[in-house]
Scaffold this active site. Sequence first.
Site, mmCIF file in Angstrom:
data_model
loop_
_atom_site.group_PDB
_atom_site.id
_atom_site.type_symbol
_atom_site.label_atom_id
_atom_site.label_comp_id
_atom_site.label_asym_id
_atom_site.label_seq_id
_atom_site.Cartn_x
_atom_site.Cartn_y
_atom_site.Cartn_z
ATOM 1 N N ASP A 1 -9.659 -4.334 -5.646
ATOM 2 C CA ASP A 1 -9.082 -3.154 -4.988
ATOM 3 C C ASP A 1 -9.534 -1.896 -5.734
ATOM 4 O O ASP A 1 -9.153 -1.685 -6.889
ATOM 5 C CB ASP A 1 -7.553 -3.277 -4.984
ATOM 6 C CG ASP A 1 -6.864 -2.201 -4.143
ATOM 7 O OD1 ASP A 1 -7.471 -1.153 -3.901
ATOM 8 O OD2 ASP A 1 -5.709 -2.438 -3.745
ATOM 9 N N SER B 1 0.841 -1.199 0.000
ATOM 10 C CA SER B 1 0.000 0.000 0.000
ATOM 11 C C SER B 1 0.877 1.251 0.000
ATOM 12 O O SER B 1 1.751 1.387 -0.857
ATOM 13 C CB SER B 1 -0.940 -0.060 1.219
ATOM 14 O OG SER B 1 -1.895 0.967 1.175
ATOM 15 N N HIS C 1 -8.531 -3.915 -1.264
ATOM 16 C CA HIS C 1 -7.183 -3.436 -0.968
ATOM 17 C C HIS C 1 -6.574 -4.145 0.237
ATOM 18 O O HIS C 1 -5.370 -4.399 0.288
ATOM 19 C CB HIS C 1 -7.236 -1.925 -0.722
ATOM 20 C CG HIS C 1 -5.900 -1.333 -0.440
ATOM 21 N ND1 HIS C 1 -4.871 -1.348 -1.354
ATOM 22 C CD2 HIS C 1 -5.394 -0.728 0.672
ATOM 23 C CE1 HIS C 1 -3.807 -0.765 -0.830
ATOM 24 N NE2 HIS C 1 -4.093 -0.390 0.395
#
Lengths: 366, 366
Positions: free
Chosen positions: B312, B145, B345
């Site tokens: 995501d 991330s 995500h």
Amino acid sequence: MGDARQYFNLTSPFAFKRGGALVDAQVAYETWGELNAARDNAILILTGLSPSAHAASNAADTSAGWWEEMLGPGKHIDTNRWFVICVNTLGSCKGSTGAASIDPATGEAYRLAFPELTLEDAANAAYELVRGLGIERLACLLGNSMGGMTALAYLALHPGSARGHISISTAPQAQPFAIAIRSLQREAIRLDPNWNEGRYDDVRYPEAGMSIARKLGVITYRSAMEWVGRFARIRLDSEQREDDPFGAEFQIESYLAGHARRFVRNFDPNSYLYLSRASDWFDIGEYGGGSALQALKTLALERALVIGVSTDILFPLSQQEEIAQGLEAGGAQVEFVALDSPQGHDAFLVDIARFGAAIAQFLARL
Amino acid sequence: MGDARQYFNLTSPFAFKRGGALVDAQVAYETWGELNAARDNAILILTGLSPSAHAASNAADTSAGWWEEMLGPGKHIDTNRWFVICVNTLGSCKGSTGAASIDPATGEAYRLAFPELTLEDAANAAYELVRGLGIERLACLLGNSMGGMTALAYLALHPGSARGHISISTAPQAQPFAIAIRSLQREAIRLDPNWNEGRYDDVRYPEAGMSIARKLGVITYRSAMEWVGRFARIRLDSEQREDDPFGAEFQIESYLAGHARRFVRNFDPNSYLYLSRASDWFDIGEYGGGSALQALKTLALERALVIGVSTDILFPLSQQEEIAQGLEAGGAQVEFVALDSPQGHDAFLVDIARFGAAIAQFLARL
């Protein structure tokens, strides 16, 4: 610009699904075209959460409406042929009775004393209007977004009340992602100290909460794909960093701010809360013993057009497919149109070329 | 539970990319396994926005870490073979110097006097730590991330400093959808009167703003699909409607509330603003004359594993493909793994089976 709104008085008291009732309530509506002698050319439009009844310009109000390019003489919804009605949702703040209206019992605005609104109540109010206009059966009931859910409620409560149906970017029931977004929008408003349990005024107004709610709305109404092409990483020209260190720097941020600015003082926060919660509550399955499919089979439609958009994250294509399958199982002749418009949920307001073509084709055959 | 954190003193003054510097700054880190004699078995983990350096339990802190199942003796990242370092991002609040730390020049917390943090600054701090531990070249640099962006910054600023790279659910540059979400999260915090231009304390703390920011985060970290299966329209047992008319009714709402509750008082709001803005600013293209592809070609990696998830919405699969293509164009041997984990995500934190298998396979070949 004038005001084209007409008002229809609802049955008084007008009872709500979850209890409570309104006395001397009304809905605002506008019309385009002429009802024919057989009274069989009427189209009713049920709107999303925020629009008014002013879908398009007309003689009494020449300002552009929210669906200006869709609706009018010779347009996709041709008002030379159709008598079109658009109603402001019961519980909204654009002329219909809502939380900001005066409660005749107290002489004060209802605020949170407004009864617990459901989309079924909004549907029943619209149905009373249609009957009040002398229309036995609609040629077509059209609903966008929240209005699509209201339309399903209308048809479930009054099966056979429309010959055709156009269902656009909506849901047979609220899914958890949509509930999560709407719940957070309501929380932003409620946490604003100026909301004050619904007792705000123009001076102490929950501007911050409404702004967050609207921006979150716009984020979920559009699509990431559209924004990559439209905004990319373009920065704002102005450099006002010194006294606002976390202020807007990118065009996408000022785009959202512009949307919020145009909305915030133009929509009543309590009405927003009521309509938002009503959307979460809606579940057509209540009319099919818990099964949305069973409920959708009971609507007694002849033809239906179901349109969805692949980039819609709030009302995903899978939910439009579910509606189409249910209507088809109920015996309607159904056209299902999946568009790949990049504008997400809002595409029906923007991609008029594609939506208009599908709608015009459907209406030509109706 | 103990505390396994160690602290590394950064060069003083430690200069920031956009100007300003920190005096006597430090980063907190934890390690697992042993650095071998050749000093060539080190893996550095760079984290997302909120995690600490405690990725997994170890002797000094036996509590479970945020990647507990991924990392440890005999696990996917096998600490019998690898010497693993996880660093708390510079600018965070879990031991590394950030906006909540005391500025030695004033004896007061920096708050908004903290310099304008970029992910490049966080990358440089991590790089100093690695060199300080006597490691010339990492066996593998792993970023999740926001940490994936920090890792790209690390490699762009220090080409050849890692042999292998694992890039997980990240971005070569922030796209407008992600900027919009993060901008709105920052706005929710800044609009909370208790934020008070960064001068809050435990009593007057921007709890409402942080709660909205976290809930919006969780909404975008997961996926609509996962929630349909997990929460559907399940209601809460409790009925507390009377005194809280717009309160939570659905399980999805209490799930979000639980996430917010666990986060709100455990993360410094100003640090959140700094890290969030740094994520918006990041653009690897700055190191390739405006082209992300050109920049990605300069990282001098031998091998890379790029993993993305189809559900995501914050860091879409297309951005992972862009990274993989760029690294490959730069001569690295690249494996690109697109997973259809339903968790969006956050899948790298949840779907350990699939992520772990891909990572273990890659490391086995490294």
